[in-house]
Design an enzyme around this catalytic site. Structure first.
Site, mmCIF file in Angstrom:
data_model
loop_
_atom_site.group_PDB
_atom_site.id
_atom_site.type_symbol
_atom_site.label_atom_id
_atom_site.label_comp_id
_atom_site.label_asym_id
_atom_site.label_seq_id
_atom_site.Cartn_x
_atom_site.Cartn_y
_atom_site.Cartn_z
ATOM 1 C CG ASP A 111 136.921 124.774 139.548
ATOM 2 O OD1 ASP A 111 137.321 123.827 139.245
ATOM 3 O OD2 ASP A 111 135.574 124.652 140.153
ATOM 4 C CE LYS A 139 138.136 124.168 143.549
ATOM 5 N NZ LYS A 139 136.781 123.839 143.322
ATOM 6 C CG PHE A 160 132.745 123.210 146.069
ATOM 7 C CD1 PHE A 160 132.918 123.970 145.310
ATOM 8 C CD2 PHE A 160 132.126 124.070 147.349
ATOM 9 C CE1 PHE A 160 132.167 125.268 145.079
ATOM 10 C CE2 PHE A 160 131.795 125.071 147.343
ATOM 11 C CZ PHE A 160 131.691 126.053 146.064
ATOM 12 C CB VAL A 161 137.857 124.579 149.416
ATOM 13 C CG1 VAL A 161 138.579 123.308 149.246
ATOM 14 C CG2 VAL A 161 138.091 125.586 148.038
ATOM 15 C CG ASP A 167 129.666 131.719 148.336
ATOM 16 O OD1 ASP A 167 130.385 131.652 147.603
ATOM 17 O OD2 ASP A 167 128.441 131.787 148.229
ATOM 18 N NE ARG A 173 130.394 135.486 150.202
ATOM 19 C CZ ARG A 173 130.622 135.096 148.778
ATOM 20 N NH1 ARG A 173 131.856 134.740 148.623
ATOM 21 N NH2 ARG A 173 129.431 135.068 148.072
HETATM 22 P P1 IMP Z 1 135.915 128.976 137.324
HETATM 23 O O1 IMP Z 1 135.220 129.864 136.290
HETATM 24 O O2 IMP Z 1 135.491 127.442 137.013
HETATM 25 O O3 IMP Z 1 137.550 129.129 137.586
HETATM 26 O O4 IMP Z 1 135.327 129.289 138.685
HETATM 27 C C1 IMP Z 1 135.964 130.404 139.434
HETATM 28 C C2 IMP Z 1 134.648 130.743 140.397
HETATM 29 O O5 IMP Z 1 133.943 129.792 140.857
HETATM 30 C C3 IMP Z 1 135.372 131.336 141.544
HETATM 31 O O6 IMP Z 1 135.757 132.847 141.455
HETATM 32 C C4 IMP Z 1 134.568 131.094 142.831
HETATM 33 O O7 IMP Z 1 133.557 132.211 142.956
HETATM 34 C C5 IMP Z 1 133.809 129.782 142.293
HETATM 35 N N1 IMP Z 1 134.453 128.579 142.761
HETATM 36 C C6 IMP Z 1 135.042 127.686 142.168
HETATM 37 N N2 IMP Z 1 135.650 126.633 142.746
HETATM 38 C C7 IMP Z 1 135.137 127.014 143.929
HETATM 39 C C8 IMP Z 1 135.214 126.282 145.368
HETATM 40 O O8 IMP Z 1 135.806 125.374 145.496
HETATM 41 N N3 IMP Z 1 134.670 127.062 146.375
HETATM 42 C C9 IMP Z 1 133.892 128.344 146.455
HETATM 43 N N4 IMP Z 1 133.867 128.821 145.146
HETATM 44 C C10 IMP Z 1 134.473 128.232 144.129
#
Ligand code: IMP
Length: 184
Positions: A111, A139, A160-161, A167, A173
């Site tokens: 993300d 994303k 958000f998915v 989850d 999940r």
């Molecule tokens: P980041 O550090 O912002 O890249 O977020 C990564 C972590 O956030 C992922 O490994 C997921 O555990 C959680 N995450 C981010 N986006 C989503 C989503 O759309 N659905 C579910 N979990 C998410």
């Protein structure tokens, strides 16, 4: 309509499907073939980031035609339910020593990229022979820095998915596809 589709429609928190089960199956078979070709003669150690990556890692591993080893780590990032703060803590560390191993880090979703950037730095400090990343979902346009991903399953809109390992509050999940989450 089968029972699973009825259950999906009956849950007001679940929105439209973003990646179908058939698309997942086909793309993961392709990723498996690429990993198999790229790592011939230097079998990788797959490192999964729990919990989200466990479903993807299980299917990906079975699409790789090489002798594999597995390890897992769990991280928790501080933030709200649907946003990462970038402050990451290891809550379960790896069991194996990474020195001189060809490590393939398996991630569910990138993300902001903050979690990945932390985990990558942490693993690199352990002296692997190589380190590459395979992320199922990325994303669009949200990463603060170039996340340098060797393998990507799908680029999806910044929503958000849930499903296929992902989850919200530990739910969803086990959905065999990825869909939008409409709840708060
Ligand atoms: P980041 O550090 O912002 O890249 O977020 C990564 C972590 O956030 C992922 O490994 C997921 O555990 C959680 N995450 C981010 N986006 C989503 C989503 O759309 N659905 C579910 N979990 C998410």
């Amino acid at each position: 309509m089968d029972a699973a589709e009825e259950a999906h429609i009956a849950d007001p928190n679940l929105g439209t499907v973003v990646v179908t089960a058939a698309e997942l199956e086909q793309r993961i078979a392709e990723l498996g073939q690429r990993v198999t070709a790229d790592y011939e003669g230097r079998p990788p150690l797959l490192v999964g980031v729990l919990k989200g990556a466990f479903v993807f890692m299980s299917d990906l591993a079975r699409a790789i035609r090489l002798p594999l080893e597995f390890d897992f780590m769990a991280v928790s990032s501080y933030g709200s339910a649907t946003k990462t703060s970038g402050v990451v803590r290891i809550v379960k560390d790896l069991d194996l020593d990474l020195s001189d191993r060809h490590v393939l880090l398996v991630e569910d979703i990138v993300d902001s990229g903050l979690t990945l950037s932390y985990v990558r730095r942490n693993l690199l400090a352990r002296g692997p022979a190589s380190l590459e990343v395979c992320a199922l979902l990325v994303k669009q346009g949200l990463q603060k820095a170039d996340p340098d991903l060797r393998y990507v399953g799908f680029t999806i809109p910044p929503e958000f998915v849930v499903g296929y390992g992902l989850d919200v509050g530990e739910r969803y999940r086990n959905l065999p596809y990825v869909c939008r989450y409409m709840g708060q």
